[in-house]
Design an enzyme around this catalytic site. Sequence first.
Site, mmCIF file in Angstrom:
data_model
loop_
_atom_site.group_PDB
_atom_site.id
_atom_site.type_symbol
_atom_site.label_atom_id
_atom_site.label_comp_id
_atom_site.label_asym_id
_atom_site.label_seq_id
_atom_site.Cartn_x
_atom_site.Cartn_y
_atom_site.Cartn_z
ATOM 1 N N GLY A 141 0.846 -1.207 0.000
ATOM 2 C CA GLY A 141 0.000 0.000 0.000
ATOM 3 C C GLY A 141 0.873 1.245 0.000
ATOM 4 N N GLY A 189 -0.205 5.062 -1.058
ATOM 5 C CA GLY A 189 -1.230 5.811 -0.335
ATOM 6 C C GLY A 189 -0.677 7.001 0.430
ATOM 7 N N GLN A 190 -1.571 7.631 1.200
ATOM 8 C CA GLN A 190 -1.210 8.873 1.905
ATOM 9 C C GLN A 190 0.022 8.665 2.800
ATOM 10 O OE1 GLN A 190 -3.896 10.281 4.926
ATOM 11 N NE2 GLN A 190 -3.110 12.360 4.870
ATOM 12 N N ASP A 239 2.011 -1.828 -4.521
ATOM 13 C CA ASP A 239 0.630 -1.344 -4.467
ATOM 14 C C ASP A 239 -0.117 -2.007 -5.621
ATOM 15 O OD1 ASP A 239 -1.792 0.390 -4.259
ATOM 16 O OD2 ASP A 239 -0.498 1.612 -2.987
ATOM 17 N N TYR A 295 -14.724 -0.421 9.388
ATOM 18 C CA TYR A 295 -13.284 -0.130 9.480
ATOM 19 C C TYR A 295 -12.799 -0.293 10.922
ATOM 20 C CZ TYR A 295 -9.137 2.959 9.348
ATOM 21 O OH TYR A 295 -7.882 3.509 9.451
ATOM 22 N N LYS A 327 -10.194 -2.964 12.550
ATOM 23 C CA LYS A 327 -8.957 -2.568 13.244
ATOM 24 C C LYS A 327 -8.935 -3.162 14.661
ATOM 25 C CE LYS A 327 -6.855 0.016 10.138
ATOM 26 N NZ LYS A 327 -5.615 -0.453 9.491
HETATM 27 P P1 NAD Z 1 -4.643 5.200 1.605
HETATM 28 O O1 NAD Z 1 -6.015 4.787 1.223
HETATM 29 O O2 NAD Z 1 -4.168 6.567 1.246
HETATM 30 O O3 NAD Z 1 -3.599 4.162 1.003
HETATM 31 C C1 NAD Z 1 -3.816 2.784 1.005
HETATM 32 C C2 NAD Z 1 -3.062 2.198 -0.167
HETATM 33 O O4 NAD Z 1 -3.342 0.803 -0.193
HETATM 34 C C3 NAD Z 1 -3.521 2.781 -1.506
HETATM 35 O O5 NAD Z 1 -2.414 3.214 -2.265
HETATM 36 C C4 NAD Z 1 -4.224 1.610 -2.196
HETATM 37 O O6 NAD Z 1 -4.041 1.565 -3.595
HETATM 38 C C5 NAD Z 1 -3.534 0.424 -1.531
HETATM 39 N N1 NAD Z 1 -4.368 -0.774 -1.598
HETATM 40 C C6 NAD Z 1 -5.709 -0.876 -1.488
HETATM 41 N N2 NAD Z 1 -6.086 -2.141 -1.652
HETATM 42 C C7 NAD Z 1 -4.972 -2.849 -1.854
HETATM 43 C C8 NAD Z 1 -4.704 -4.224 -2.103
HETATM 44 N N3 NAD Z 1 -5.687 -5.122 -2.188
HETATM 45 N N4 NAD Z 1 -3.428 -4.613 -2.273
HETATM 46 C C9 NAD Z 1 -2.409 -3.718 -2.220
HETATM 47 N N5 NAD Z 1 -2.596 -2.408 -2.010
HETATM 48 C C10 NAD Z 1 -3.860 -1.989 -1.842
HETATM 49 O O7 NAD Z 1 -4.476 4.934 3.163
HETATM 50 P P2 NAD Z 1 -3.469 5.617 4.199
HETATM 51 O O8 NAD Z 1 -4.134 6.820 4.730
HETATM 52 O O9 NAD Z 1 -2.115 5.702 3.606
HETATM 53 O O10 NAD Z 1 -3.510 4.534 5.347
HETATM 54 C C11 NAD Z 1 -2.575 3.483 5.459
HETATM 55 C C12 NAD Z 1 -2.896 2.687 6.703
HETATM 56 O O11 NAD Z 1 -2.906 3.555 7.849
HETATM 57 C C13 NAD Z 1 -4.258 2.006 6.676
HETATM 58 O O12 NAD Z 1 -4.165 0.762 7.306
HETATM 59 C C14 NAD Z 1 -5.116 2.922 7.514
HETATM 60 O O13 NAD Z 1 -6.151 2.229 8.105
HETATM 61 C C15 NAD Z 1 -4.148 3.456 8.529
HETATM 62 N N6 NAD Z 1 -4.566 4.742 9.076
HETATM 63 C C16 NAD Z 1 -4.521 5.881 8.332
HETATM 64 C C17 NAD Z 1 -4.944 7.087 8.892
HETATM 65 C C18 NAD Z 1 -4.887 8.380 8.105
HETATM 66 O O14 NAD Z 1 -5.309 9.420 8.621
HETATM 67 N N7 NAD Z 1 -4.352 8.387 6.910
HETATM 68 C C19 NAD Z 1 -5.419 7.130 10.207
HETATM 69 C C20 NAD Z 1 -5.501 5.943 10.921
HETATM 70 C C21 NAD Z 1 -5.039 4.760 10.355
#
Ligand code: NAD
Length: 319
Positions: A12, A15-16, A38, A144, A148
């Site tokens: 992943g 992602g962000q 990804d 979600y 978690k």
């Molecule tokens: P995001 O949605 O920006 O990125 C997730 C990435 O995972 C994306 O690039 C997506 O293409 C990839 N993805 C989705 N399905 C997939 C699959 N089947 N196989 C491989 N890749 C896949 O999420 P994020 O904000 O970067 O969050 C990352 C982690 O951190 C997550 O577990 C999220 O729950 C956790 N989190 C994030 C936040 C936040 O504010 N950003 C807060 C709490 C927890």
Amino acid sequence: MSNTQEKVLIIGAGGQIGVELTENLSKIYGENNVVASDLRKSDVFKVNPFEVLDALNKDALFSIVKKHNITQIYHLAAMLSATGEQNPMFAWKLNMESLFHVLDLAKEKHIKQIYWPSSIAVFGPTTPQENTPQFTVMEPSTIYGISKQAGERWCEWYFKKHGVDVRSLRYPGLIGWKSAPGGGTTDYAVHIFHEALKNSKYESFLSENTALPMMHMEDAIRATIEIMHAPSENIKLRGSYNLSGISFSPKDIATEIKKHIPNFSISYKPDFRQAIADSWPKSIDDSFAQKDWGWKVKYDLPKLVENMLVNLKEHNLVK
Ligand code: NAD
């Protein structure tokens, strides 16, 4: 084992969080030792080895781990809170099955260490909302959050039963300028900067006094790297650690933005994400993280707002 012998896989990575984590881990281990993966390749990965990987495909994951001699996995792929409510069965499948695949790799000794993020979404409407303790009532109301919470218990179980070195943080809402958020309830706190710089106004999907725990991405990445580098015996909690940054509402952040953009205005049109936000803590007690592995936050709200506005402008990233 020294840092140079580690080989990291980020699932992943596009992602962000993944984009910034890949960059930061590359500085520690070297770009060639940090494999980004990804569902599809993004242009940001110019130097790191990149693998197209669906985290649900256990065989493909295993092949990549073997091909690159991976020692650690940062498993970030998940469906987030807002999107998960639109697609609950798939959110459950993705968030749980992919975690099992990674935990099993460590159980079978193919990798040594796992990072898996949890979230403030593990808490629910019956949780005390102010200064939410590490151990408290947890009745999450989103798919979600349920995934978690279940994930935390599974991580703890794999540690106790199989000695799997898994580490986790309950991230608050994360705010960074380098990458776009991916469908969470706190995304407004990133969108607001882009709209402020583009149009000097923003319509918030949360009501004005909805305070939530938030954190600058730089702090979140530092926390992630610090917990992964802490001696194993210091990591006393193998479910997930509360992690606190700052707590603010849409009104608070708008007031701070106005100090930089005086004609900025905000309006409020709460949607379905309001109910999710209402079920979450307003602020977090992270004293266990402070005590066990020395966590300390750096960014307060004024510093965060200034940093976001300056960097979005300077790097021409306003969308
Ligand atoms: P995001 O949605 O920006 O990125 C997730 C990435 O995972 C994306 O690039 C997506 O293409 C990839 N993805 C989705 N399905 C997939 C699959 N089947 N196989 C491989 N890749 C896949 O999420 P994020 O904000 O970067 O969050 C990352 C982690 O951190 C997550 O577990 C999220 O729950 C956790 N989190 C994030 C936040 C936040 O504010 N950003 C807060 C709490 C927890």
